[in-house]
Design an enzyme around this catalytic site. Structure first.
Site, PDB file in Angstrom:
ATOM      1  CE  LYS A 160       5.910  -0.800  -0.982  1.00 37.13           C
ATOM      2  NZ  LYS A 160       6.558  -0.969  -2.300  1.00 37.13           N
ATOM      3  CE  LYS A 194       5.219  -4.453  -1.242  1.00 37.17           C
ATOM      4  NZ  LYS A 194       5.669  -4.307  -2.656  1.00 37.17           N
TER       5      LYS A 194
END
EC number: 4.1.2.4
Length: 259
Positions: free
Chosen positions: A218, A187
């Site tokens: 992400k 992420k």
């Protein structure tokens, strides 16, 4: 992999970095052209501000239920409330761990994780040890992630790199180590320490974990419009973290920002 020496990690990462930098970006042909039901499943609907109230958390959950977002992402104090509010739905209770600095002991991150799982969390977003990465203590970076992955089992862990602080090579290193340590996602950012997700970082992270196709990316921080979200998806994002999910669906204007 967690017991590998820093020297062994450094040798492996040098090879990985050269391969990633030489590789072409992975082409994503997304069919998503509007904020529809398919797009909703990309959204981690997020409220992580320190002044968030129980009423605001309830509102977050109700919005996620209305729009059928993938998850509600909150601080660990609110996981019992979120779990209860989302009960019987497909919306996932998600928690942040070691947030936003990532600089606490691994045992503290693991304890926070296991407590959150006991309280109903079914996804974990942890911040990696940024200082350890930058000082090339790769063994600690790996074991830190592994401790959370173990504590979270069987639920997936997303590792926040905090890309704003990292060089291109460090982004590759962090992504690769996270994948090797058992992360389900890498992420981009917390959104609390400056910087924001970029399509360039998403594409780089996608290439860095390509050796493990099960590991996803992400994009989080600064995603405040459908156009930006779609750019991230086309660059390789499998999930979008945003506090602006309802505004994106409603076509409302959102002030610029990183959170």
């Amino acid at each position: 992999m967690a017991s590998k020496s820093n020297e062994a990690w450094a040798e492996e990462l040098a090879t990985v970095t050269a391969c990633v930098l030489a590789a072409a970006d992975i082409t994503i042909d997304s069919e998503i052209t509007t904020p529809d039901a398919r797009f909703a499943k990309y959204i981690d609907h997020t409220l992580l501000k320190p002044d968030a109230t129980p009423a605001q958390i309830d509102k977050l959950c109700d919005e996620a239920l209305k729009y059928k977002f993938k998850s509600c992402c909150v601080n660990s104090h609110y996981i019992p409330q979120v779990t209860q509010r989302l009960a019987g739905s497909d919306v996932i209770p998600c928690v942040v761990v070691g947030f936003p600095l990532g600089a606490m002991k691994s045992s503290a991150k693991a304890f926070e994780t296991s407590t959150a799982v006991s309280d109903g969390a079914k996804e974990i977003d942890m911040v990696l040890n940024i200082g350890a990465l930058k000082s090339r203590d790769y063994a600690l970076v790996s074991s830190d992630i592994s401790s959370v992955v173990t504590a979270a089992a069987p639920y997936p862990v997303k590792v926040i790199l905090e890309t704003v602080f990292l060089t291109t090579e460090e982004k590759i290193h962090a992504s690769y180590i996270a994948a090797e340590a058992g992360a389900a996602f890498v992420k981009t950012c917390t959104g609390f320490l400056g910087g924001a997700a970029s399509k360039e970082d998403v594409a780089l992270m996608k290439k860095s974990v390509a050796h493990r196709p099960e590991v996803k990316v992400k994009a989080s921080a600064g995603v405040r419009s459908f156009e930006t979200a779609r750019e991230m998806i086309q660059a390789g994002a499998d999930r979008i973290g945003t506090s602006s999910g309802t505004a994106i669906f409603d076509g409302a204007n959102v002030a610029p920002g990183t959170y």
